[in-house]
Design an enzyme around this catalytic site. Structure first.
Site, PDB file in Angstrom:
ATOM      1  N   PRO A  25       0.937  -1.362  -0.158  1.00 44.87           N
ATOM      2  CA  PRO A  25       0.020   0.330  -0.259  1.00 44.87           C
ATOM      3  C   PRO A  25       0.603   1.775  -0.188  1.00 44.87           C
ATOM      4  O   PRO A  25       1.818   1.220   1.041  1.00 44.87           O
ATOM      5  CB  PRO A  25      -0.598   0.051   1.477  1.00 44.87           C
ATOM      6  N   CYS A  27       0.378   5.217   0.086  1.00 43.54           N
ATOM      7  CA  CYS A  27      -0.465   6.388  -0.134  1.00 43.54           C
ATOM      8  C   CYS A  27      -0.479   7.608  -1.552  1.00 43.54           C
ATOM      9  O   CYS A  27       1.377   8.037  -1.293  1.00 43.54           O
ATOM     10  CB  CYS A  27      -0.252   7.683   1.130  1.00 43.54           C
ATOM     11  N   ALA A  59      -3.692   2.644   2.488  1.00 40.10           N
ATOM     12  CA  ALA A  59      -4.058   2.996   3.890  1.00 40.10           C
ATOM     13  C   ALA A  59      -5.699   4.348   3.149  1.00 40.10           C
ATOM     14  O   ALA A  59      -5.174   4.679   2.591  1.00 40.10           O
ATOM     15  CB  ALA A  59      -3.384   3.888   4.473  1.00 40.10           C
ATOM     16  N   TYR A 188      -0.243   4.366  14.036  1.00 47.62           N
ATOM     17  CA  TYR A 188      -1.265   4.862  13.273  1.00 47.62           C
ATOM     18  C   TYR A 188      -2.238   4.365  14.361  1.00 47.62           C
ATOM     19  O   TYR A 188      -1.620   3.705  15.337  1.00 47.62           O
ATOM     20  CB  TYR A 188      -1.881   4.428  11.450  1.00 47.62           C
ATOM     21  N   ARG A 236      -1.149  -5.528   8.481  1.00 46.49           N
ATOM     22  CA  ARG A 236       0.511  -5.659   8.504  1.00 46.49           C
ATOM     23  C   ARG A 236       0.792  -4.630  10.188  1.00 46.49           C
ATOM     24  O   ARG A 236       0.217  -4.326  10.817  1.00 46.49           O
ATOM     25  CB  ARG A 236       0.386  -4.368   7.411  1.00 46.49           C
ATOM     26  N   ARG A 330       8.443   1.431  -3.192  1.00 46.66           N
ATOM     27  CA  ARG A 330       9.361   2.515  -3.930  1.00 46.66           C
ATOM     28  C   ARG A 330       9.972   1.718  -4.853  1.00 46.66           C
ATOM     29  O   ARG A 330       9.820   2.544  -6.217  1.00 46.66           O
ATOM     30  CB  ARG A 330       9.970   2.542  -3.020  1.00 46.66           C
TER      31      ARG A 330
HETATM   32  C1  LIG Z   1       4.635   6.620  -1.693  1.00 44.75           C
HETATM   33  C2  LIG Z   1       4.803   5.540  -0.242  1.00 44.75           C
HETATM   34  C3  LIG Z   1       3.691   5.833   0.442  1.00 44.75           C
HETATM   35  C4  LIG Z   1       3.038   4.888   1.365  1.00 44.75           C
HETATM   36  N1  LIG Z   1       2.144   4.713   2.138  1.00 44.75           N
HETATM   37  C5  LIG Z   1       1.733   3.634   2.606  1.00 44.75           C
HETATM   38  C6  LIG Z   1       0.297   3.428   3.235  1.00 44.75           C
HETATM   39  O1  LIG Z   1      -0.592   3.458   2.645  1.00 44.75           O
HETATM   40  N2  LIG Z   1       0.652   2.182   3.671  1.00 44.75           N
HETATM   41  C7  LIG Z   1       1.520   1.652   4.656  1.00 44.75           C
HETATM   42  O2  LIG Z   1       1.412   1.323   5.242  1.00 44.75           O
HETATM   43  N3  LIG Z   1       2.412   1.575   4.274  1.00 44.75           N
HETATM   44  C8  LIG Z   1       2.594   3.159   3.022  1.00 44.75           C
HETATM   45  N4  LIG Z   1       3.802   2.973   2.859  1.00 44.75           N
HETATM   46  C9  LIG Z   1       5.120   1.868   3.396  1.00 44.75           C
HETATM   47  C10 LIG Z   1       5.772   1.160   1.891  1.00 44.75           C
HETATM   48  O3  LIG Z   1       3.919   0.453   2.145  1.00 44.75           O
HETATM   49  C11 LIG Z   1       6.207   0.384   2.501  1.00 44.75           C
HETATM   50  O4  LIG Z   1       6.530  -0.406   3.638  1.00 44.75           O
HETATM   51  C12 LIG Z   1       7.419   0.803   2.816  1.00 44.75           C
HETATM   52  O5  LIG Z   1       8.077   1.749   1.904  1.00 44.75           O
HETATM   53  C13 LIG Z   1       8.950  -0.349   2.888  1.00 44.75           C
HETATM   54  O6  LIG Z   1       9.137  -0.850   1.583  1.00 44.75           O
HETATM   55  P1  LIG Z   1       9.526  -0.384   0.294  1.00 44.75           P
HETATM   56  O7  LIG Z   1      11.536  -0.418   0.099  1.00 44.75           O
HETATM   57  O8  LIG Z   1       9.503  -1.202  -0.687  1.00 44.75           O
HETATM   58  O9  LIG Z   1       9.939   1.384   0.016  1.00 44.75           O
HETATM   59  C14 LIG Z   1       3.896   4.318   2.029  1.00 44.75           C
HETATM   60  C15 LIG Z   1       5.738   3.824   1.458  1.00 44.75           C
HETATM   61  C16 LIG Z   1       5.731   4.523   0.212  1.00 44.75           C
HETATM   62  C17 LIG Z   1       7.329   5.166  -0.615  1.00 44.75           C
END
Ligand SMILES: Cc1cc2nc3c(=O)[nH]c(=O)nc-3n(C[C@H](O)[C@H](O)[C@H](O)COP(=O)(O)O)c2cc1C
Length: 387
Positions: A25, A27, A59, A188, A236, A330
């Site tokens: 997820p 945002c 989220a 949260y 989560r 990402r």
């Molecule tokens: C742009 C962005 C928005 C995110 N929004 C959420 C979200 O809505 N809910 C959530 O649990 N984590 C959110 N995260 C965290 C990611 O789901 C993920 O756990 C975190 O970025 C680590 O993974 P990665 O290294 O692949 O980016 C967000 C991360 C990014 C980069």
């Protein structure tokens, strides 16, 4: 050649995912009044075209007050269903399963979008028509020094929030989602109950780990009761708080066991989000060991996430038994085609997992490119005359 572990289907209840790659997820802070439109269809749809097994919508506020920002997606009314249904339909048409993360931001609600500077919305910094709103939490503990003090929820108010999660889960079903994920991480509301750093309650919802788990478990139980028995439920978690005096991995293993007993199918293992900072090792796959510990200690399927950047890294996570699923945030934004690229890399160069509109043509181009060798430049035209 046997199918790599990452590319093997996974069946959870009656849902079969085509592979183990998930879009986490994320945002986007890009809608008004919680209503998704074309932006989200394209943003999320590209991951289905890119071959992911499951795409999880960001989220999503179970109440308007539970949104992180004015730009969050919502599911607090029936009006939110059609836009999300359109996305779920598209994901299904392209072979991906559709998930949605249900969330209440608690004391982190009423925040500014990251590109507006983050932090709380105030009367001074608010965008026109986007006034701040009062926030709630387990206790009167603000996010940080410059944040407003949240109202500590009464037991009656907790019941209302639990029912908002239930109502949002029913609407998720109506919208056609296959997976609901409860957001119990990143500081949260549900995490604010779990963490001793933010939960200072002296009633049955605070104190010991048992007390701190009570509200998140009540929410999971109530959602499980309305989420159909043939559909999986994910939660989560922040396996550890950023600071070492918060939640420990041992606490989270206990929590995961309770979740499993309530019929939760997958624990999505993230970390941090309260108090800032990270007193733990950091690097590629830094949260994978937590996913492995929870999988072993609670005998529940896990999803690993966090700085997973390479198909061979993702394959090693699943093949090595650390997690059942690997989520990317990402890296997926950077390469929405990550899953088809991974399939190609792990299966010796085949385009078979690409959408039919692209795969065969890429395959025939490959034959031409193999004959030509690489473009060496600098002349953009590099041709041979017919013999
Ligand atoms: C742009 C962005 C928005 C995110 N929004 C959420 C979200 O809505 N809910 C959530 O649990 N984590 C959110 N995260 C965290 C990611 O789901 C993920 O756990 C975190 O970025 C680590 O993974 P990665 O290294 O692949 O980016 C967000 C991360 C990014 C980069």
């Amino acid at each position: 050649m046997s199918t790599p572990a990452l590319l093997q289907p996974l069946t959870l209840r009656d849902l079969t995912l085509r592979n183990r790659l998930v879009v986490a997820p994320m945002c986007q802070y890009s809608v008004a009044d919680g209503l998704v439109g074309d932006y989200h269809l394209v943003h999320l749809g590209r991951f289905a075209l890119g071959g992911f097994g499951l795409v999880i919508v960001e989220a999503t506020g179970v109440t308007a007050e539970g949104r992180i920002s004015h730009g969050d997606v919502g599911l607090w009314s029936d009006e939110h269903i059609p836009g999300l249904a359109r996305i779920a339909d598209f994901l299904h048409a392209e072979g991906a399963a559709a998930g949605i993360q249900l969330s209440h931001a608690g004391n982190k609600a009423s925040s500014r979008r990251p590109w507006d500077g983050g932090g709380p919305v105030t009367a001074e910094n608010a965008r026109p028509g986007e006034a701040p709103w009062p926030t709630v939490s387990a206790s009167e503990v603000p996010v940080g020094p410059d944040w407003p003090t949240p109202h500590a929820l009464t037991v009656e108010e907790l019941a209302g929030i639990r029912e908002a999660f239930v109502a949002a889960a029913r609407r998720s079903l109506e919208a056609g989602f296959d997976v609901v994920e409860l957001h119990g991480a990143h500081g949260y509301l549900l995490h604010q109950f779990l963490s001793p750093l933010t939960n200072r309650r002296t009633d049955a919802y605070g104190g010991s780990l048992e007390g701190r788990m009570r509200f998140p478990l009540e929410v999971a139980e109530a959602v499980r009761a309305v989420w159909p028995a043939d559909k999986p439920l994910f939660v989560r978690v922040s396996a550890v708080d950023g600071s070492s005096d918060g939640i420990t991995i041992e606490d989270t293993v206990v929590f995961a066991r309770e979740l499993r007993a309530l019929g939760v199918d997958v624990v999505d293992v993230s970390g941090g989000g309260i108090g800032g900072g990270w007193d733990h090792p950091l690097g590629y796959g830094y949260q994978v060991p937590f996913a492995a510990q929870i999988r072993d200690g609670a005998d529940i399927a896990t999803m690993a996430v966090g700085l997973v950047v390479d198909p061979r890294q993702a394959e090693a996570i699943v093949a090595g038994g650390s997690a059942d699923l690997v989520a990317l945030a990402r890296q997926a934004q950077d390469d929405p085609n990550f899953a088809v690229h991974a399939a190609r890399e792990l299966t010796g160069g085949s385009y078979d997992s690409y959408p039919v509109q692209a795969g065969p043509r890429l395959g025939s181009r490959e034959t031409v490119l193999a004959k030509l060798g690489p473009w060496t430049g600098p002349d953009p035209v590099q041709v041979e005359s017919p013999a």
